[in-house]
Structures are given as structure tokens and as C-alpha cells.
Scaffold this motif. Sequence first.
Motif, short mmCIF file in Angstrom:
data_model
loop_
_atom_site.label_atom_id
_atom_site.label_comp_id
_atom_site.label_asym_id
_atom_site.label_seq_id
_atom_site.Cartn_x
_atom_site.Cartn_y
_atom_site.Cartn_z
N LYS A 130 -0.91 -6.37 -2.12
CA LYS A 130 0.11 -6.77 -3.09
C LYS A 130 0.90 -7.95 -2.55
CE LYS A 130 0.61 -2.16 -5.01
NZ LYS A 130 1.50 -1.02 -5.24
N VAL A 138 6.05 -7.27 -8.10
CA VAL A 138 4.69 -7.68 -7.77
C VAL A 138 4.34 -8.94 -8.53
CG1 VAL A 138 2.25 -7.02 -7.86
CG2 VAL A 138 3.98 -5.30 -7.28
N THR A 141 -1.97 -8.98 -7.39
CA THR A 141 -2.65 -8.05 -6.50
C THR A 141 -4.09 -8.50 -6.29
OG1 THR A 141 -3.38 -6.61 -8.30
CG2 THR A 141 -1.25 -6.09 -7.28
#
Length: 161
Positions: A130, A138, A141
Motif C-alpha cells: 500500500k 491509500v 495498491t
Amino acid sequence: MGEHVNIVKPAALLVAATALAAGSTVAAVADSTPDGTRVTSVQQVADHVLAGHPKVLSSSADQVRYDGLTLTKAPQGRITAKDLACDYGHLCMIVKGTKFDFYKCQTWTVSNWTGDGPFTNNQTPGTVAKFFNQDGSVRWTSTAYQAGTATWDPIYSLRPC
């Protein structure tokens, strides 16, 4: 959540004083230090960026090893995508001509990461790396196995696993 590790340039110490209380910052290796000193080897980077940092395990002219991270800079220039060999169980990337090879599951705070560069997530299949924004949300990813090109700005931290 995990150990936070930071590596801070001396000129950034005042700005990052609060971050240092919680850990340190992994800075992208630049061609020169904030005071204008030309950097030609990873050892010089270690002298400027990592002075006194207790997590440094070893350093040489082209490599600095930490507990969980190895930085490699080509002795005669920049590391390129063709130099991005990444061992099994590792998350590797090139930021500003320097190879970052993460192999320990922890959160790493980063700074001075700009531009685009190749990455390889060669961890156990299904392991999710991440990459985080400044506010901790976030940004993107990567699920192992994956390789490609990423935009490093504005990445403020990452967690390989």
C-alpha cells in the motif's frame, strides 16, 4: 500496526522534528544535498542522509543496508529499469535513480519522492503493498506479483505487506 522507520536529511531535521519523535523518513536519494554538496555515491548519501542513524547495518560506495531496506545507486550513474532485479519476498522500486528494495513488513515514511519510476512487487502471491497520501489515505495498491511504472509524487508512506 508496525514499526515506522524514517531517514531524514540534516537540513530537514527542523521540519521533521515531530516525525522523528515517532520514527524517521526514507528520503529519495538526490544528486546533491540541501547545502549543494554533490553526491556521487551511496556512501556520501549515507554520510549526509543517515549520519548517526542506528538502523544502518552497512554501507559501501554503491549500497546502504538497513534492517528491512537496501538502497542501491549505480556507481557511475543512475539505476534504470533494467537494474530492477527484485528478490522473491521483496518490493522494489526506482526513485530518482536509486533502487529501494524493501523486505520487512512495516510502515515506511518517505519524503522527496518525485517523478515516475519502475516497481516490482515480488512478494508472496496476493501480498498487497500500500502507498499512502499525506493524510494517510491509500493512494494506490499493488498485489504481488505485479510490475510496472508508478508516479511517486505524492507518496508520503508505504507498507510493503
